[in-house]
Design an enzyme around this catalytic site. Structure first.
Site: not given
Ligand code: NAI
Ligand SMILES: O=C(O)C1=N[C@H](C(=O)O)C[C@H](O)C1
Length: 266
Positions: A11, A13, A15, A100, A126, A155, A159
């Site tokens: 929460a 992070g 996203m 994730t 994804p 990105h 990332k």
């Molecule tokens: N499907 C989609 O549309 C999107 C997916 N993503 C993916 O979402 C994931 C997170 O991305 P961001 O928010 O940019 O990363 P971020 O690094 O900002 O956030 C990740 C969060 O997870 C927390 N975390 C790490 N280990 C943990 C644990 N054991 N338990 C609970 N929380 C834990 C961290 O403290 C951090 O707050 C990545 O895998 C990214 O690729 C990101 C953007 C869009």
């Molecule tokens: O980490 C990101 O920021 C994003 N992750 C996802 C991915 O790995 O495709 C989705 C989006 O591209 C943003």
């Protein structure tokens, strides 16, 4: 409309913060708890930027589900913890919506079996941005006619995974329709290792990481005398939230694993 009780992992992070806002502003969504890697037993409101959002913080997903009534887990963490969280949610009868990225094929096979066993829905997306889903679908359409394709994903430099989950999914979708071909010159040699990027069934994937970027992808096709470029840009993380909402609403109505939002978009 009945309330949907939601737990968010990650929460705090980039996203996760956006997802908390989505849950807060959606009428029948209720934030029940968050799972973080620290501050077990604390409150989300203890952290900067969450004033007034008084829900418990757990560091252990199983403990969370033993104490909190939850319908949905939204996971936005890392592949290792995302997999653990998703399995734990299914074990406790909670339906996961997973943003994730970085899950392996074996992870997906394992989760598909667990969903079947538990008769529970799970959505692994994804990319939640509707424009990105269309970009992938258009690329798949083009892949039927063009064998030569290079995927360039761009990105932000925080990332962790490369290539992006979106690039992998795009390559998989194109591979479903494209006649297999090893691209480039048969004798090509990298004089600096990695120059031609990663390879997926003969297609090349290039990962750009720069501050200033959010999430972007371009799929380039080439054939005699022509190229076709299909591009999507997310300029902020709000772009993902309508997809998250769609996934939450949909996962309650299904009892299998869905990998990719394109499979539920009408
Ligand atoms: N499907 C989609 O549309 C999107 C997916 N993503 C993916 O979402 C994931 C997170 O991305 P961001 O928010 O940019 O990363 P971020 O690094 O900002 O956030 C990740 C969060 O997870 C927390 N975390 C790490 N280990 C943990 C644990 N054991 N338990 C609970 N929380 C834990 C961290 O403290 C951090 O707050 C990545 O895998 C990214 O690729 C990101 C953007 C869009
Ligand atoms: O980490 C990101 O920021 C994003 N992750 C996802 C991915 O790995 O495709 C989705 C989006 O591209 C943003």
């Amino acid at each position: 409309m009945e309330n949907i009780n939601i737990v968010i992992a990650g929460a705090r992070g980039r996203m996760g913060r956006e997802a908390v806002q989505l849950v807060q502003r959606t009428e029948n969504f209720q934030l029940a708890a968050v799972v973080d890697h620290k501050n077990d037993g604390g409150r989300l409101s203890d952290f900067d930027g969450f004033t007034g959002i008084d829900v418990p913080v757990y560091t252990n997903m199983a403990n969370c589900f033993q104490e909190i009534k939850a319908d949905i887990l939204i996971d936005l963490t890392t592949p290792e913890y995302g997999m653990l969280h998703t399995k734990t949610a299914l074990e406790y009868g909670v339906r996961p919506v997973v943003g994730t990225t970085g899950f392996s094929k074996d992870n997906l096979i394992e989760l598909e079996a667990l969903c079947r066993e538990k008769e529970l829905g799970c959505i692994i997306a994804p990319n939640f941005a509707i424009g990105a889903i269309l970009m992938m679908k258009f690329a798949q359409m083009a892949g039927k006619y063009f064998q030569d394709v290079e995927i360039i994903e761009l990105h932000h430099d925080q990332k962790l995974d490369a290539p992006s989950g979106t690039a992998v999914k795009t390559a998989e979708m194109i591979a479903d329709v494209r006649k297999t071909k090893l691209q480039g010159h048969p004798d090509e040699k990298e004089t600096i290792s990695g120059a031609r990027g990663a390879q997926f069934e003969g297609m090349h994937i290039h990962s750009v990481r720069l501050p200033g970027l959010i999430a972007h992808q371009q799929v380039m096709f080439g054939a005699e005398g022509q190229t076709l470029t299909i591009r999507h840009d997310s300029y902020n993380r709000g772009s993902f939230m309508s997809g998250v909402k769609l996934a939450v609403d949909t996962v309650l109505k299904i009892d299998t694993l869905v990998y990719g939002l394109e499979n539920i978009l009408e």
